[in-house]
Design an enzyme around this catalytic site. Sequence first.
Site, short mmCIF file in Angstrom:
data_model
loop_
_atom_site.label_atom_id
_atom_site.label_comp_id
_atom_site.label_asym_id
_atom_site.label_seq_id
_atom_site.Cartn_x
_atom_site.Cartn_y
_atom_site.Cartn_z
N TYR A 163 -9.79 8.77 22.13
CA TYR A 163 -10.23 10.14 22.42
C TYR A 163 -11.45 10.53 21.59
CZ TYR A 163 -5.57 10.80 24.55
OH TYR A 163 -4.44 10.70 25.31
N LYS A 205 -2.65 6.99 18.81
CA LYS A 205 -2.35 5.80 19.62
C LYS A 205 -3.32 4.66 19.33
CE LYS A 205 -1.24 9.05 23.30
NZ LYS A 205 -2.23 10.10 22.97
N HIS A 243 -1.14 2.43 23.17
CA HIS A 243 -1.67 3.29 24.23
C HIS A 243 -1.57 2.67 25.61
CE1 HIS A 243 -4.89 6.66 24.78
NE2 HIS A 243 -3.98 6.70 25.73
#
Length: 297
Positions: A57, A86, A119
């Site tokens: 992210y 993650k 993830h």
Amino acid sequence: MTVLKMNTIKCVHLSSGVTMPLFGLGTFKIRGQDTVHQVLDAALAAGYRSFDTASVYRNEEDIGKSMQTLLPKYGLCRQEIFITSKLAPKDQGQGACREACLQSLSRLQCSYLDLFLIHWPGTHKLRPEDPHHKENRLGSWADMEQLHEEGKVKSIGVSNFLQHHLEELMKACSVKPAVLQIEFHPHLVQRDLLQWCQQHDVHFQAYSSLGTSNQDNKLLTDATVQDVANRVNRTPAQVLLRWAVQQGVGILPKSTNPNHIKENSDIFDFELGDQIMQELTTLSRDTHYCWDPSAVV
């Protein structure tokens, strides 16, 4: 999996012994220090105490910086919030996983994570059918068990794993996954996977509960969802989120709008009747709005 209520925050008791809020803030695509700070400020003000991020992210550093000033603002300490991150697919495998987790901790300015997830079941740049995916997953898990033993992560789990990935992991692990985070909503009712997790005490946590963030959002604009929202005098988003939590499923709605952030958390003072729950469940069309992991061996 036991659902309990602590003060005004509904929580779940994970198999790891850790208590996790049933709802939290998703932060996918929320980037930039000012934006992250404003979103986290609004979420904390609305009562959020769980925050979900990931290495991919690219906002861990901004979240870490914001928490340093926002937690004192709300009279909170680190132990009163729940932080999930993650492992990126590029960092799969023993050794690489450990280093990636330590980097996430550094960026978040934390001494520990409440939850750390693999993830994706696959490894970056490998073809979906490559047998090295399994080897790398198990190598990552070995690192995660060690990090868990050291107290650097309080709970470990997976994201986007399907039942065969989970069964393979369960046969090899010493510490079983506490959480499966996966796409789940009325257009993708993964009933068998949910039941498997419930039977094995793996908490089932949904992402993309509200579909996609584009203008053509087929979940929020679904005629049945909108009709139910009108009948119960709630927003379509609140109906979708309530449908999940009423099944004991954790949720991570994302928004940058302070009003929506507040609305999304306001779902614990009403219930959907059995007929409405069934109406929503029968909307399932096996549609992924994010990622489909079914090709990964």
